[in-house]
Motif scaffolding. Sequence first.
Motif, PDB file in Angstrom:
ATOM      1  N   GLU A   1       6.744   6.858  10.591  1.00  0.00           N
ATOM      2  CA  GLU A   1       6.035   7.897  11.331  1.00  0.00           C
ATOM      3  C   GLU A   1       5.440   8.918  10.362  1.00  0.00           C
ATOM      4  O   GLU A   1       6.124   9.407   9.463  1.00  0.00           O
ATOM      5  N   GLY A   2       4.169   9.185  10.534  1.00  0.00           N
ATOM      6  CA  GLY A   2       3.474  10.149   9.707  1.00  0.00           C
ATOM      7  C   GLY A   2       2.924   9.602   8.401  1.00  0.00           C
ATOM      8  O   GLY A   2       2.210  10.290   7.693  1.00  0.00           O
ATOM      9  N   GLU A   3       3.247   8.356   8.067  1.00  0.00           N
ATOM     10  CA  GLU A   3       2.747   7.737   6.838  1.00  0.00           C
ATOM     11  C   GLU A   3       1.427   7.016   7.111  1.00  0.00           C
ATOM     12  O   GLU A   3       1.139   6.640   8.242  1.00  0.00           O
ATOM     13  N   GLN A   4       0.670   6.803   6.074  1.00  0.00           N
ATOM     14  CA  GLN A   4      -0.607   6.105   6.194  1.00  0.00           C
ATOM     15  C   GLN A   4      -0.448   4.590   6.014  1.00  0.00           C
ATOM     16  O   GLN A   4      -1.069   3.810   6.714  1.00  0.00           O
ATOM     17  N   GLN A   5       0.384   4.193   5.044  1.00  0.00           N
ATOM     18  CA  GLN A   5       0.521   2.777   4.699  1.00  0.00           C
ATOM     19  C   GLN A   5       1.510   2.068   5.618  1.00  0.00           C
ATOM     20  O   GLN A   5       2.526   2.622   6.000  1.00  0.00           O
ATOM     21  N   VAL A   6       1.196   0.820   5.918  1.00  0.00           N
ATOM     22  CA  VAL A   6       2.097  -0.014   6.712  1.00  0.00           C
ATOM     23  C   VAL A   6       3.039  -0.757   5.770  1.00  0.00           C
ATOM     24  O   VAL A   6       2.723  -0.975   4.610  1.00  0.00           O
ATOM     25  N   PHE A   7       4.205  -1.136   6.298  1.00  0.00           N
ATOM     26  CA  PHE A   7       5.138  -1.887   5.464  1.00  0.00           C
ATOM     27  C   PHE A   7       5.459  -3.266   6.023  1.00  0.00           C
ATOM     28  O   PHE A   7       6.059  -4.091   5.339  1.00  0.00           O
ATOM     29  N   HIS A   8       5.075  -3.547   7.261  1.00  0.00           N
ATOM     30  CA  HIS A   8       5.325  -4.878   7.827  1.00  0.00           C
ATOM     31  C   HIS A   8       4.231  -5.204   8.830  1.00  0.00           C
ATOM     32  O   HIS A   8       3.917  -4.398   9.699  1.00  0.00           O
TER      33      HIS A   8
ATOM     34  N   ARG B   1      11.949   6.806  12.404  1.00  0.00           N
ATOM     35  CA  ARG B   1      11.047   6.450  13.496  1.00  0.00           C
ATOM     36  C   ARG B   1       9.872   5.690  12.902  1.00  0.00           C
ATOM     37  O   ARG B   1       9.349   6.039  11.853  1.00  0.00           O
ATOM     38  N   LEU B   2       9.462   4.655  13.605  1.00  0.00           N
ATOM     39  CA  LEU B   2       8.344   3.839  13.154  1.00  0.00           C
ATOM     40  C   LEU B   2       7.203   3.935  14.152  1.00  0.00           C
ATOM     41  O   LEU B   2       7.418   4.156  15.343  1.00  0.00           O
ATOM     42  N   GLU B   3       6.017   3.738  13.651  1.00  0.00           N
ATOM     43  CA  GLU B   3       4.822   3.696  14.493  1.00  0.00           C
ATOM     44  C   GLU B   3       4.227   2.298  14.418  1.00  0.00           C
ATOM     45  O   GLU B   3       4.164   1.701  13.341  1.00  0.00           O
ATOM     46  N   ARG B   4       3.804   1.811  15.572  1.00  0.00           N
ATOM     47  CA  ARG B   4       3.061   0.559  15.622  1.00  0.00           C
ATOM     48  C   ARG B   4       1.595   0.875  15.410  1.00  0.00           C
ATOM     49  O   ARG B   4       1.078   1.840  15.959  1.00  0.00           O
ATOM     50  N   VAL B   5       0.937   0.045  14.631  1.00  0.00           N
ATOM     51  CA  VAL B   5      -0.471   0.244  14.314  1.00  0.00           C
ATOM     52  C   VAL B   5      -1.235  -1.025  14.655  1.00  0.00           C
ATOM     53  O   VAL B   5      -0.897  -2.107  14.158  1.00  0.00           O
ATOM     54  N   ALA B   6      -2.251  -0.912  15.495  1.00  0.00           N
ATOM     55  CA  ALA B   6      -3.117  -2.065  15.785  1.00  0.00           C
ATOM     56  C   ALA B   6      -4.037  -2.272  14.584  1.00  0.00           C
ATOM     57  O   ALA B   6      -4.660  -1.331  14.093  1.00  0.00           O
ATOM     58  N   ILE B   7      -4.112  -3.505  14.115  1.00  0.00           N
ATOM     59  CA  ILE B   7      -4.975  -3.838  12.992  1.00  0.00           C
ATOM     60  C   ILE B   7      -6.229  -4.492  13.568  1.00  0.00           C
ATOM     61  O   ILE B   7      -6.154  -5.552  14.189  1.00  0.00           O
TER      62      ILE B   7
ATOM     63  N   GLU C   1      -7.494  -4.377   1.309  1.00  0.00           N
ATOM     64  CA  GLU C   1      -8.052  -3.269   0.530  1.00  0.00           C
ATOM     65  C   GLU C   1      -7.492  -1.926   1.000  1.00  0.00           C
ATOM     66  O   GLU C   1      -7.104  -1.085   0.197  1.00  0.00           O
ATOM     67  N   GLN C   2      -7.419  -1.739   2.300  1.00  0.00           N
ATOM     68  CA  GLN C   2      -6.943  -0.465   2.849  1.00  0.00           C
ATOM     69  C   GLN C   2      -5.456  -0.233   2.591  1.00  0.00           C
ATOM     70  O   GLN C   2      -5.019   0.899   2.439  1.00  0.00           O
ATOM     71  N   HIS C   3      -4.673  -1.310   2.597  1.00  0.00           N
ATOM     72  CA  HIS C   3      -3.212  -1.174   2.546  1.00  0.00           C
ATOM     73  C   HIS C   3      -2.590  -1.724   1.265  1.00  0.00           C
ATOM     74  O   HIS C   3      -1.364  -1.892   1.199  1.00  0.00           O
ATOM     75  N   TYR C   4      -3.414  -2.021   0.275  1.00  0.00           N
ATOM     76  CA  TYR C   4      -2.925  -2.466  -1.033  1.00  0.00           C
ATOM     77  C   TYR C   4      -2.070  -3.723  -0.931  1.00  0.00           C
ATOM     78  O   TYR C   4      -1.004  -3.812  -1.539  1.00  0.00           O
TER      79      TYR C   4
END
Length: 144
Positions: free
Chosen positions: A60-67, A99-105, A114-117
Motif C-alpha cells: 500500500e502506497g508503493e509504486q512498484q509491484v512485487f507479484h 496491507r497490499l493493493e491490487r493493481v490492474a495491469i 519497463e515501468q516495473h523494472y
Amino acid sequence: MNAQAAGMFRRTEIERSDQRVAWERADQAFFAAGACHLLAWVCREEYPDHSIAIEALRFEGEQQVFHTYATWNGWTFDHSGWNPEPQLVAVNTDFEGHRLERVAITVDLAEFCEQHYHRMPHHYWRDPLQRARDYVGRHQPPWL
C-alpha cells in the motif's frame, strides 16, 4: 495446491545476480519470484477464448509491484496454480505483514517490464516462455 505467498520464494543475492543460478531453481520458485510476470502473460496467451486479465500486488502506497498474476472470473493463476483471488491476496498479505493493493495491469509486457523494472524474456539465461507454457499446462483451469 493452495495459494502460497510469493515471498516464500524470494531470490537470494546469488540468484538475483546470476541468471543461471536463478534458472536452476524449481519451477514454482522460479515463477514465484523472478518470472511471475511472464507466467501471467503466458497464461493469458494459452487461453485466448477467455478474458484473462493481468493484475499485480504492491505494498500500500508503493509504486512498484512485487507479484504479478493472471485473473479470470474471480480466479487467479500464479506459481501456486489456480486459486480464488481472495485466497491469493490473503496469503500474500499475511506473509508480508502489510496491507497490499491490487493493481490492474493494462499495458503490454514490454511496457510493464519497463515501468516495473522486470526482465523481458530475452534477458533470462534460457527461454522462459516455453517453461511457462509447460507450467501452465500442468494446472487445470477452473472452467474445465
